[in-house]
Every structure is written in structure tokens, then in C-alpha cells.
Design a protein around this motif. Structure first.
Motif, PDB file in Angstrom:
ATOM      1  N   ARG A  19       0.545  -1.331   0.107  1.00  0.00           N
ATOM      2  CA  ARG A  19      -0.322  -0.448  -0.259  1.00  0.00           C
ATOM      3  C   ARG A  19       1.028   1.184   0.099  1.00  0.00           C
ATOM      4  O   ARG A  19       2.211   1.212   0.223  1.00  0.00           O
ATOM      5  N   GLN A  70      -7.007  -0.385  -7.924  1.00  0.00           N
ATOM      6  CA  GLN A  70      -7.912  -1.408  -7.275  1.00  0.00           C
ATOM      7  C   GLN A  70      -8.415  -2.391  -8.803  1.00  0.00           C
ATOM      8  O   GLN A  70      -8.585  -3.448  -8.680  1.00  0.00           O
ATOM      9  N   GLY A 102      -3.949  -3.274   4.078  1.00  0.00           N
ATOM     10  CA  GLY A 102      -5.058  -3.243   3.017  1.00  0.00           C
ATOM     11  C   GLY A 102      -5.709  -4.467   2.875  1.00  0.00           C
ATOM     12  O   GLY A 102      -6.042  -4.419   1.550  1.00  0.00           O
ATOM     13  N   TYR A 105      -9.256  -3.271   2.381  1.00  0.00           N
ATOM     14  CA  TYR A 105      -8.939  -1.847   1.284  1.00  0.00           C
ATOM     15  C   TYR A 105      -9.007  -3.002  -0.124  1.00  0.00           C
ATOM     16  O   TYR A 105      -9.487  -2.788  -1.209  1.00  0.00           O
ATOM     17  N   GLY A 109     -12.733  -3.093  -0.969  1.00  0.00           N
ATOM     18  CA  GLY A 109     -12.260  -1.892  -1.525  1.00  0.00           C
ATOM     19  C   GLY A 109     -13.411  -0.942  -0.514  1.00  0.00           C
ATOM     20  O   GLY A 109     -13.788  -0.675   1.011  1.00  0.00           O
ATOM     21  N   GLU A 110     -13.834   0.562  -0.907  1.00  0.00           N
ATOM     22  CA  GLU A 110     -14.145   1.416   0.163  1.00  0.00           C
ATOM     23  C   GLU A 110     -15.310   2.194  -0.431  1.00  0.00           C
ATOM     24  O   GLU A 110     -15.831   3.374  -0.589  1.00  0.00           O
ATOM     25  N   ASP A 125     -12.733   2.815  -5.789  1.00  0.00           N
ATOM     26  CA  ASP A 125     -11.891   1.913  -4.426  1.00  0.00           C
ATOM     27  C   ASP A 125     -12.526   0.850  -4.534  1.00  0.00           C
ATOM     28  O   ASP A 125     -12.719   0.278  -3.501  1.00  0.00           O
ATOM     29  N   GLY A 127     -13.093  -3.211  -4.345  1.00  0.00           N
ATOM     30  CA  GLY A 127     -12.447  -4.194  -4.073  1.00  0.00           C
ATOM     31  C   GLY A 127     -13.215  -5.342  -4.932  1.00  0.00           C
ATOM     32  O   GLY A 127     -13.393  -5.164  -5.670  1.00  0.00           O
TER      33      GLY A 127
END
Ligand SMILES: Nc1ncnc2c1ncn2[C@@H]1O[C@H](COP(=O)(O)OP(=O)(O)OP(=O)(O)O)[C@@H](O)[C@H]1O
Length: 814
Positions: A19, A70, A102, A105, A109-110, A125, A127
Motif C-alpha cells: 500500500r 483496485q 490494506g 481495502y 474496497g471503499e 475504490d 475491491g
């Protein structure tokens, strides 16, 4: 995909994601220790051990650096896996790594926070999970197939561990009996808990037990992986729920992908190394993925119904809370299992006691062995150290060897370049020598031609000068001829007048001289006559004097006795004396006269006259003193006078003859001279004529010469022009020759550095200057070594020996 092929062992695919620095790390200016090389799929971790910078490099199936998005990770790593799921394989993707690196993440993801894009597109973002779900649904939708998707979310011990099961039904295929076949694929997506040490996991007090359970799961996962990698007989899947769930994903029939996540910061170095070791080892796990059997729809429905019944019974029993409901068959099965296990336990108990005894013995043995082992370990340590030193030495030697190889290669290259430059140098030298020779010959030709030109110019100049001189000479000669002519004419005239005047004066002089001579002869004759007369008188007088003296002497003798007689003698003597005096003066006069007259002709006569006069004087004087000497003196005088007379006669006759001869000679010579003058005048006239003719001829010749010289000059100038033209042609030819030769030298003979494979770049073709010849020289050994060391830094292997068992954060907990 054929069945045979699909059953081949496939390694677990391991990806690494690093990351970017988070805000804290950026604020603290944390040094970066992880470097990702996506192209070479390598991750390098820089460690400073005992002040030394040591890099450890790990290779994975794929590497994603801090800048990887991503979408990149999903497109490159997950899409193929999802496709395989849709093809009927079971696949597992799980993220592993330290807290905050991460995992969530990457997997989720976000997208919760982010809004989804237009047309149901996922945010950047998003995932792996949302993207995989979207891909599955999109694919199934696009196939217009009948499908069902089952999703299970499972959280282990309050920690996240999600399993997504994709279940697909496709009715396109059918058995010959018309029965529908169903293709199943299962995708497990797992987000594990943080892999770090419990104390750093943030679990406190009440969560410690949970953390312990989490760590148990991860610890078991580590053990399972170790057992799989080291091909141990027993794989402890059953030791944790996680491993039980992932049993098929590790060493089973599922395709598995592990995404290891790390932080780039130095603060996470230990955990990063641990994760990397762990993930690196997991690469060696082999699975044998196989496509799920296609099920007949009726069979599947039957199975599903029985499953539903079973679960319903369980739910019912759970609701009643008065025991556990289990179906009869299962009870009997479990009862028999229990009995078997009780027997087993009994047997095991016995075996345990036996083993206890053995164990004691073994403990004893092992303590002995422990001591031995310690010794052996010490030895081993020592040996290891020696081995490490030897390895380091070998590495150093190998490095030196590589250095030498590099130098040899460079020197070979340099030698080849040297050879080439030597050839080029010799070509250039040859060319230079050739050029110099040609230029030398050209310049010598030019010099020779210039010399010839100079010579010819000098010739022309000389000719011009000589022409001028000839002109001047001709002019001078003409003047001289004129002068000579006038001079000769004047001299001839003078000569003729002189000759005539000389001739007349000579005649006059001859006449005068004749008269003078005759006068002189007369005078001489008169003088001689007078002298003869005087001599005669003197003789008479002498005779008389002698007689008188004789008589006087006799008288004296007689009269001696008488004085009278003495007086008479004295008177006679006095008379005598007077006569003598008279005679003497006459003689003197005659002598001086003769002397004066003869002075011009002969000094001798004068002398004689003088002598006579002197004699007379002396006689006269002595007559007074010595009478006896008178006779002698008179005799002597008479003799003398005779002699004088004779000599005078002789002389006069001689002189006359001489004068006559002289005169005759003079006449003859003047006649001859006259003749000579005449002849010389004629000759001079002839010479003058002849000279004039000669001069004219000479002038004619000179004119001819001049004409010849002029034509010669013109011819010379013409030939000179021809020579100049030839020279010009020759020069032009030579210049072209030189240019052609130069081109030939630099285009054909001069060799370029041909690429041989060992030389990286081709050298530019250039006439070797000092500088380029310098650059062609091989570099000095130090420079080569430096260059090699810059390009191949020496990596010492003297790093802490990695422990045989990989260090795992979970092991540290123990
Ligand atoms: N590749 C990345 N790009 C941008 N931000 C990232 C990346 N990886 C992690 N982050 C950020 O780092 C923070 C921590 O990430 P995340 O919560 O996913 O870590 P984690 O490994 O799941 O931690 P835990 O084990 O505690 O659950 C998050 O704010 C996340 O947005």
C-alpha cells in the motif's frame, strides 16, 4: 479443459500488494524499506544489519506497488479466477497481512462510502468482492441462462472472514434423456484478521480470548501451510475453524490465490518480512483443481430437499431446547463411532502407558542426545560459520572472477578496437605517406617548373639585357667608328704634314749641319795649321833657346869668372823669358780659343788644350827655377803636342766620319721613316676601311642575332605556355587523383567498427583525430573495475542466517 489437464497439480498463486504511505507515516517522514518491481515481479526489502545495508528480494506470481489501482489488481489477477469459477472450478481468494496493510481495502474496497458511478458502475475504490459479484452477475445475465447464486457471509470470532459462494445453474446442456445438467462453481473470498503479534493487534482484555482464537486460526493456517509445503503426513486442518473451512483451498481441489499485503514503512519491517516469508512459503503449496461434476437437476433437487429437511429438524430441535435433535441414522452412526472411539481410547490408554515407559527411556535418551545435539549444534554453528565464510569467500572469488571476465571481455573488445584502430591507423598512415609523397612530388614538380620558369624568365631578362647592351655597344661602336674615322683622318693629315715639315727641317738641318761641319773642318784645319805653325815656331824657338842656352852655358862657364857675362846671361834669360811669355800668351789664346771652339765637340780636346796650357804655364814657371828641366819640358811638350796633334787629327777624322755616318743614317732613317709613314698611312687607311667593313658586318651579325633572339624568345614563350598548360593539366590530374584516392581511402579502405555482438554501440566513422585515437584506447584496469563495480554492486552474503523454520508472527506468540 480436459479432465486430465485440470487434475494436474497447480501451485497456489501468491500476489503481493504494497500500500502507499498513510498520512501518519508521511507526517513522521517514515523511511521506505519496501521496493516493488512489478515488471520483474520482485519485492526488495532493505534491512540495516550491523550498520550494513542488506536487501532481501522475494519473487511472487504478481506484484502490485503502491501506485497500483483496485482495477489493475482485479483485471490482472481476479478476472481469470472468476472466469474459472464460471467454468465450474472452485476457487478461493484470501488476503493475508498485517493490520492496516490494506486487506479490507483490497477485498472490499471503499465502495460503502463511495457512491457508485452511473449505470451501476462500481467506484474506483471498489475491491475484489463487489467487482467479482458484478462480474458473475454480468456474465450470467449476458448468457441469458437460468442461474442461482448463493452467498454466505461468515464472520469468525468477531473478526472478519467472509465466504462468498457463487452457485450457478445453467439449463443449456441436457442428457440424451432430456434431463437438464447443472454446472456448479464456488468462489471463496476471505478477508483474514491481521497477522501481527497479539499485543500489536490492538486486542485488549475482553478481546484477548477472541484474539487468541483468531491467532489460533492463523497459527493453524501457518501450520497447515508448513505441513503442505514440507509434505508432512498429517495436515492439521481440523485444528481451527478457518483451516477446516479452507481445507479444500489448501492442498485440495480448489484453485487458490493469496493476496499478501504489506506496508512500505520501516516501522512495519518485521511484520513485512514475516508476511513475505509466509507468503513466499505458501507459493509451494500444490492443489489439484478439478471441475465440479455436472449434476442432474433432479438429483440436485433431491439433495437440496434432504438438506432442507435436515436443517429444518436442527432448527426445530434448537427451538425446543430440550436436547439436541439428530436423525436416527446419524445417532446410530455417531453411537457406533463413539463405541469405536471408546475402544480406541482404551487401546490408546494401554499404548499410552507403554509409550510412557518408552517415553521415559526416550527422555533419557533424548537428554543424552540433547547434550550431543548441543555439541553437534555448536559444531554445526562453527561449521555454518566456516561455511558462511567459505561461501562469502567463494562469492568474493566469483565476484573477482566476474570482474576479471568483464575486464577480459573489455580488453578483448579493446584489443579488437585496438586492432581495428591499428589497421585504421596504418591505413591513415599509408594514406598520409602516399598523400605526402604525392604532394611532395607535386611540390617538387611545381618547384622545378617554377625554377624552369625562373630560368626562362632569367633567360628572357638576359636576352633583353644583352639586346640592350648590343644596342649600346653598337651605338658606342658607331660613335667610336666616327671618332676613329675623324681621328685617323686627322692623324693621317697630321702625320703627312709632320712628315713633310720634318722632311724639310731635316733637309735644312742636314744642310746646316753640312755647313757647320765644313766650317768646323775649316776651323779645325786652320787651327791645326796654326798649331803646326806655332809648334814649328816653338821648335825653332826651342832649338834657338837650346843653342842659346848651350852658348850661354859655355859663355857662363867662360864668363863665370866675369860678372859682365853674368849680366848678359841674365839679360838673355830675361829676353828669353819675355819671348816665352809672349809665346805663352799666344799659346794660351790659341788654346783657350781651341778649347772654346772644341768644347761642343770634344771635352778631350779641351782637356788636351788645357793640359797644354797647363803644361805651358808650368813650364813657364819652372823655366824660372830650373833651367835644366827646360829642355826636357820642351821635349815633353813637343812630344805631347805631337801626340795631341795626332789624337786631334785622329779625333777630328773620327768625328767627321761619325758625323757623316750619323748624318747618313739620319738621312737614311728619315727616308725610311718617310717611307714607313707613307706605308703606315696607307695601312691605316686600309685598316680603317677594313675595320669599318668589319664593324658593319658585326652590326649585321648583331642584327641577325637580335632577330634570332627575338624569335627564340617568342618560341620560348610559346613552349613555356605549352609547359604551363601541361603542368596545369598535370596538376589537375594529380589533384583529381588525390581526391579519388582520399575518397577510396575513407570509403573503402578505412574500416569502421563492425558490431560483433560484444560491443554494445557502433562507433561513429570519423577520421581518427588525437582525441578519438585516445578514446579508442582501452580503459585502465582501475577504471574498468570501477565501471564493473558500479554496474554490479557486490552483495555480501554475510547476513543473519535465516532460521530453518520460517518466522511467523504467530510463532512469536508462542
Ligand atoms: N492500496 C491502497 N491504496 C490506498 N489506500 C489504502 C490501500 N491499502 C490500504 N489503504 C488504506 O489503509 C487503511 C487501512 O486499510 P485496511 O483497513 O484495509 O487494512 P486491513 O489490513 O484490513 O487492517 P485490519 O487487519 O485491521 O482490518 C484504510 O484507510 C485504507 O483506505
Amino acid at each position: 479443459m480436459s479432465r486430465e489437464k485440470s487434475e494436474k497439480a497447480v501451485n497456489v498463486q501468491v500476489l503481493l500488494r504494497c500500500r502507499p504511505f498513510n498520512e501518519d507515516e508521511l507526517r513522521n517522514n517514515a523511511p521506505q524499506v519496501v521496493t516493488c518491481n512489478e515488471y520483474q515481479r520482485e519485492v526488495a526489502v532493505s534491512q540495516s544489519i550491523a550498520g550494513k545495508q542488506i536487501d532481501r528480494v522475494f519473487t511472487f506470481d504478481k506484484v502490485f506497488g503502491p501506485s497500483a489501482q483496485q482495477k489493475d489488481l482485479y483485471d490482472q489477477a481476479v478476472i481469470p479466477i472468476v472466469n474459472e469459477v464460471l467454468d465450474g472450478f472452485n476457487c478461493t481468494i484470501f488476503a493475508y497481512g498485517q493490520t492496516g496493510t490494506g486487506k479490507t481495502y483490497t477485498m472490499e474496497g471503499e465502495c460503502k462510502r463511495a457512491k457508485s458511478g452511473p449505470n451501476g458502475q462500481l467506484p474506483p475504490d471498489a475491491g475484489v468482492i463487489p467487482r467479482a459479484v458484478k462480474q458473475i452477475f454480468d456474465t450470467l445475465e449476458s448468457q441469458n441462462a437460468e442461474y442461482s447464486v448463493k452467498v454466505t457471509f461468515l464472520e469468525l470470532y468477531n473478526e472478519k472472514s467472509l465466504i462468498l459462494l457463487g452457485h450457478e445453474e445453467i439449463s443449456k446442456e441436457a442428457t440424451p434423456e432430456g434431463e437438464e445438467l447443472i454446472k456448479c462453481g464456488k468462489l471463496n473470498l476471505v478477508d483474514l484478521a491481521g497477522s501481527e503479534n497479539i499485543s500489536r493487534s490492538g486486542a485488549r482484555e475482553g478481546r484477548a480470548r477472541e484474539a487468541g482464537e483468531i491467532n489460533k486460526s492463523l497459527l493453524t493456517l501457518g501450520r497447515v501451510i508448513t505441513a503442505l509445503v514440507e509434505h508432512l503426513g498429517h495436515i492439521p486442518y481440523r485444528d481451527s475453524k478457518l483451516t477446516r473451512l479452507l481445507r479444500d483451498s489448501l492442498g485440495g481441489r480448489t484453485k487458490t490465490c493469496i493476496i499478501a499485503t504489506v506496508s512500505p514503512s520501516i516501522h512495519c519491517l518485521d511484520e513485512t518480512l514475516s508476511t513475505l516469508d509466509y507468503a513466499h512459503r505458501a507459493k509451494n503449496i500444490k492443489n489439484r483443481p478439478e471441475v465440479n461434476q455436472k449434476l442432474m437437476k433432479s438429483t440436485l433437487i433431491k439433495d437440496l430437499y434432504s438438506e432442507i429437511d435436515r436443517m429444518k429438524a436442527e432448527v426445530y430441535a434448537a427451538r425446543e431446547k430440550n436436547g439436541v435433535y439428530i436423525p436416527k441414522e446419524r445417532y446410530y452412526q455417531e453411537e457406533s463411532e463413539r463405541k469405536a472411539m471408546a475402544d480406541q481410547i482404551e487401546n490408546n490408554q494401554k499404548q499410552f502407558e507403554e509409550l510412557q515407559v518408552k517415553l521415559d527411556a526416550q527422555i533419557q535418551l533424548s537428554s543424552d542426545l540433547g547434550i550431543k545435539l548441543n555439541n553437534t549444534e555448536k559444531n554445526l554453528d562453527q561449521t555454518c560459520k566456516l561455511l558462511a565464510t567459505a561461501k562469502e569467500d567463494i562469492k568474493a572469488y566469483q565476484y573477482t572472477l566476474t570482474e576479471k571476465d568483464f575486464i577480459i571481455a573489455e580488453q578483448k573488445k579493446a584489443a579488437r578496437e585496438d586492432r581495428l584502430s591499428a589497421v585504421n591507423r596504418s591505413v591513415v598512415n599509408d594514406f598520409q605517406a602516399d598523400l605526402a609523397e604525392k604532394i611532395g612530388s607535386l611540390s617538387s614538380i611545381i618547384v622545378a617548373s617554377m625554377a624552369r620558369q625562373n630560368e626562362q624568365l632569367q633567360c628572357v631578362e638576359k636576352l633583353c639585357h644583352s639586346c640592350l647592351e648590343v644596342h649600346n655597344k653598337i651605338e658606342a661602336m658607331r660613335n667610336m667608328v666616327h671618332l676613329n674615322k675623324a681621328g685617323i683622318k686627322a692623324s693621317v693629315e697630321d702625320m703627312s704634314s709632320m712628315v713633310s715639315s720634318n722632311f724639310s727641317s731635316l733637309g735644312q738641318k742636314f744642310h746646316d749641319s753640312q755647313e757647320h761641319t765644313s766650317e768646323l773642318s775649316k776651323f779645325i784645319i786652320e787651327l791645326l795649321d796654326k798649331i803646326e805653325e806655332e809648334t814649328h815656331k816653338l821648335d825653332c824657338h826651342a832649338a834657338r833657346a837650346h843653342e842659346a842656352q848651350t852658348t850661354s852655358i859655355a859663355d857662363f862657364q867662360k864668363a863665370y869668372e866675369v860678372d859682365v857675362r853674368l849680366v848678359g846671361l841674365r839679360d838673355a834669360s830675361i829676353e828669353n823669358m819675355a819671348f816665352l811669355d809672349e809665346h805663352k800668351s799666344i799659346m794660351e789664346c790659341a788654346t783657350s780659343d781651341a778649347k772654346r771652339k772644341w768644347q761642343a765637340f770634344s771635352a778631350q780636346a779641351e782637356n788636351y788644350s788645357k793640359d797644354g796650357a797647363d803644361f805651358s804655364t808650368a813650364k813657364h814657371c819652372r823655366m824660372e827655377l830650373l833651367l835644366q828641366q827646360c829642355v826636357k819640358t820642351v821635349d815633353g811638350a813637343s812630344k805631347h803636342w805631337k801626340k795631341t796633334h795626332e789624337s786631334i787629327n785622329e779625333m777630328s777624322s773620327e768625328h767627321v766620319t761619325a758625323v757623316e755616318a750619323i748624318v747618313r743614317n739620319a738621312v737614311e732613317s728619315s727616308e725610311q721613316h718617310y717611307l714607313e709613314v707613307g706605308s703606315s698611312g696607307t695601312e691605316a687607311m686600309e685598316n680603317a676601311v677594313k675595320n669599318s667593313d668589319d664593324i658593319r658586318r658585326h652590326i649585321d651579325r648583331l642584327t641577325e642575332h637580335e632577330t634570332e633572339a627575338a624569335s627564340g624568345i617568342i618560341a620560348n614563350v610559346k613552349t613555356h605556355l605549352g609547359t604551363l598548360k601541361d603542368l596545369e593539366d598535370d596538376h589537375a590530374g594529380r589533384t583529381t587523383d588525390i581526391v579519388r584516392h582520399t575518397q577510396n581511402t575513407f570509403q573503402n579502405t578505412y574500416m569502421d567498427d563492425e558490431p560483433s555482438g560484444d560491443t554494445p554501440t557502433r562507433s561513429e566513422t570519423d577520421v581518427p583525430s588525437k582525441g578519438t585515437i585516445e578514446s579508442l584506447r582501452s580503459q585502465p584496469m582501475e577504471a574498468l573495475l570501477e565501471e564493473f563495480r558500479e554496474n554490479n554492486p557486490y552483495e555480501s552474503s554475510k547476513e543473519p542466517k535465516p532460521s530453518l523454520i520460517p518466522r511467523s508472527p504467530l510463532i512469536q506468540l508462542n
